[in-house]
Design a protein around this motif. Structure first.
Motif, PDB file in Angstrom:
ATOM      1  N   GLY A  94      26.741  34.540  20.391  1.00 42.54           N
ATOM      2  CA  GLY A  94      28.030  34.102  21.244  1.00 42.54           C
ATOM      3  C   GLY A  94      27.876  34.210  22.707  1.00 42.54           C
ATOM      4  O   GLY A  94      28.718  34.054  23.687  1.00 42.54           O
ATOM      5  N   PHE A  95      26.700  34.708  23.434  1.00 40.89           N
ATOM      6  CA  PHE A  95      26.325  34.794  24.773  1.00 40.89           C
ATOM      7  C   PHE A  95      25.700  33.643  25.200  1.00 40.89           C
ATOM      8  O   PHE A  95      24.823  32.975  24.732  1.00 40.89           O
ATOM      9  CB  PHE A  95      25.202  36.047  24.949  1.00 40.89           C
ATOM     10  CG  PHE A  95      25.866  37.439  24.636  1.00 40.89           C
ATOM     11  CD1 PHE A  95      26.497  38.033  25.553  1.00 40.89           C
ATOM     12  CD2 PHE A  95      25.377  38.106  23.377  1.00 40.89           C
ATOM     13  CE1 PHE A  95      27.360  39.074  25.388  1.00 40.89           C
ATOM     14  CE2 PHE A  95      26.078  39.444  23.247  1.00 40.89           C
ATOM     15  CZ  PHE A  95      26.810  39.763  24.179  1.00 40.89           C
ATOM     16  N   THR A  96      25.980  33.390  26.319  1.00 41.82           N
ATOM     17  CA  THR A  96      25.507  32.220  27.038  1.00 41.82           C
ATOM     18  C   THR A  96      24.184  32.549  28.009  1.00 41.82           C
ATOM     19  O   THR A  96      23.975  33.820  28.234  1.00 41.82           O
ATOM     20  CB  THR A  96      26.493  31.456  28.179  1.00 41.82           C
ATOM     21  OG1 THR A  96      26.754  32.215  29.260  1.00 41.82           O
ATOM     22  CG2 THR A  96      27.680  31.175  27.298  1.00 41.82           C
ATOM     23  N   ALA A  97      23.627  31.727  28.339  1.00 48.16           N
ATOM     24  CA  ALA A  97      22.189  31.741  29.092  1.00 48.16           C
ATOM     25  C   ALA A  97      22.717  32.668  30.354  1.00 48.16           C
ATOM     26  O   ALA A  97      21.886  33.603  30.819  1.00 48.16           O
ATOM     27  CB  ALA A  97      21.505  30.509  29.487  1.00 48.16           C
ATOM     28  N   GLY A  98      23.751  32.175  31.074  1.00 47.29           N
ATOM     29  CA  GLY A  98      24.259  33.036  32.235  1.00 47.29           C
ATOM     30  C   GLY A  98      24.535  34.368  31.987  1.00 47.29           C
ATOM     31  O   GLY A  98      24.207  35.275  32.912  1.00 47.29           O
ATOM     32  N   GLN A  99      25.300  34.719  31.010  1.00 48.55           N
ATOM     33  CA  GLN A  99      25.616  35.923  30.754  1.00 48.55           C
ATOM     34  C   GLN A  99      24.240  36.917  30.341  1.00 48.55           C
ATOM     35  O   GLN A  99      24.455  37.924  31.044  1.00 48.55           O
ATOM     36  CB  GLN A  99      26.570  36.040  29.524  1.00 48.55           C
ATOM     37  CG  GLN A  99      28.166  35.547  29.693  1.00 48.55           C
ATOM     38  CD  GLN A  99      28.690  35.308  28.294  1.00 48.55           C
ATOM     39  OE1 GLN A  99      28.212  35.108  27.391  1.00 48.55           O
ATOM     40  NE2 GLN A  99      30.026  35.665  28.572  1.00 48.55           N
ATOM     41  N   VAL A 100      23.338  36.177  29.647  1.00 53.07           N
ATOM     42  CA  VAL A 100      22.450  37.071  29.360  1.00 53.07           C
ATOM     43  C   VAL A 100      21.501  37.270  30.589  1.00 53.07           C
ATOM     44  O   VAL A 100      20.941  38.477  30.747  1.00 53.07           O
ATOM     45  CB  VAL A 100      21.317  36.378  28.471  1.00 53.07           C
ATOM     46  CG1 VAL A 100      20.132  37.115  28.165  1.00 53.07           C
ATOM     47  CG2 VAL A 100      21.922  36.366  27.088  1.00 53.07           C
ATOM     48  N   LEU A 101      21.436  36.512  31.419  1.00 51.57           N
ATOM     49  CA  LEU A 101      20.379  36.560  32.724  1.00 51.57           C
ATOM     50  C   LEU A 101      21.164  37.293  33.765  1.00 51.57           C
ATOM     51  O   LEU A 101      20.610  38.117  34.307  1.00 51.57           O
ATOM     52  CB  LEU A 101      20.139  35.274  33.414  1.00 51.57           C
ATOM     53  CG  LEU A 101      19.092  34.342  32.602  1.00 51.57           C
ATOM     54  CD1 LEU A 101      19.150  32.980  33.258  1.00 51.57           C
ATOM     55  CD2 LEU A 101      17.829  34.842  32.599  1.00 51.57           C
ATOM     56  N   GLY A 102      22.615  37.181  33.974  1.00 49.38           N
ATOM     57  CA  GLY A 102      23.285  38.139  34.637  1.00 49.38           C
ATOM     58  C   GLY A 102      23.370  39.633  34.335  1.00 49.38           C
ATOM     59  O   GLY A 102      23.137  40.336  34.989  1.00 49.38           O
ATOM     60  N   GLY A 103      23.653  39.521  32.987  1.00 49.37           N
ATOM     61  CA  GLY A 103      23.759  41.013  32.382  1.00 49.37           C
ATOM     62  C   GLY A 103      22.301  41.691  32.550  1.00 49.37           C
ATOM     63  O   GLY A 103      22.247  43.074  32.664  1.00 49.37           O
ATOM     64  N   ALA A 104      21.298  40.982  32.218  1.00 45.64           N
ATOM     65  CA  ALA A 104      19.940  41.738  32.359  1.00 45.64           C
ATOM     66  C   ALA A 104      19.574  42.130  33.637  1.00 45.64           C
ATOM     67  O   ALA A 104      18.963  43.296  34.054  1.00 45.64           O
ATOM     68  CB  ALA A 104      18.816  40.778  31.680  1.00 45.64           C
ATOM     69  N   SER A 105      20.070  41.125  34.859  1.00 46.08           N
ATOM     70  CA  SER A 105      19.715  41.621  35.962  1.00 46.08           C
ATOM     71  C   SER A 105      20.703  42.845  36.547  1.00 46.08           C
ATOM     72  O   SER A 105      19.690  43.631  37.145  1.00 46.08           O
ATOM     73  CB  SER A 105      20.000  40.521  36.980  1.00 46.08           C
ATOM     74  OG  SER A 105      19.225  39.304  36.589  1.00 46.08           O
TER      75      SER A 105
END
Length: 80
Positions: A50-61
């Motif tokens: 249920g995670f979007t690409a923006g959430q994964v990239l932003g959260g990892a950053s």
């Protein structure tokens, strides 16, 4: 000016070398960052869980920035 900056960099404290403990700290904060980003507004298609690409990239950053601070702080305290 440039020479004095190199001199200050040379006499400054050495950074922590990589170890499995540092990898565990960074991984934990990266996962925590992705979970925190999970509460953000969803925009775009879901990747996994249920995670979007923006959430994964932003959260990892975000997790990497917080994890780097944690590694530096724990190193300064002598825990790592």
């Amino acid at each position: 000016m440039l020479d004095s900056m190199f001199l200050l960099a040379a006499i400054g404290p050495k950074s922590q070398t990589w170890s499995p403990t540092i990898a565990i700290v960074m991984t934990a904060f990266t996962v925590l960052g992705i979970l925190i980003a999970g509460v953000a507004k969803k925009a775009g298609p879901s990747l996994f869980g249920g995670f979007t690409a923006g959430q994964v990239l932003g959260g990892a950053s975000f997790g990497h920035v917080v994890g780097a601070g944690a590694v530096l702080g724990l190193t300064r305290l002598g825990i790592l």
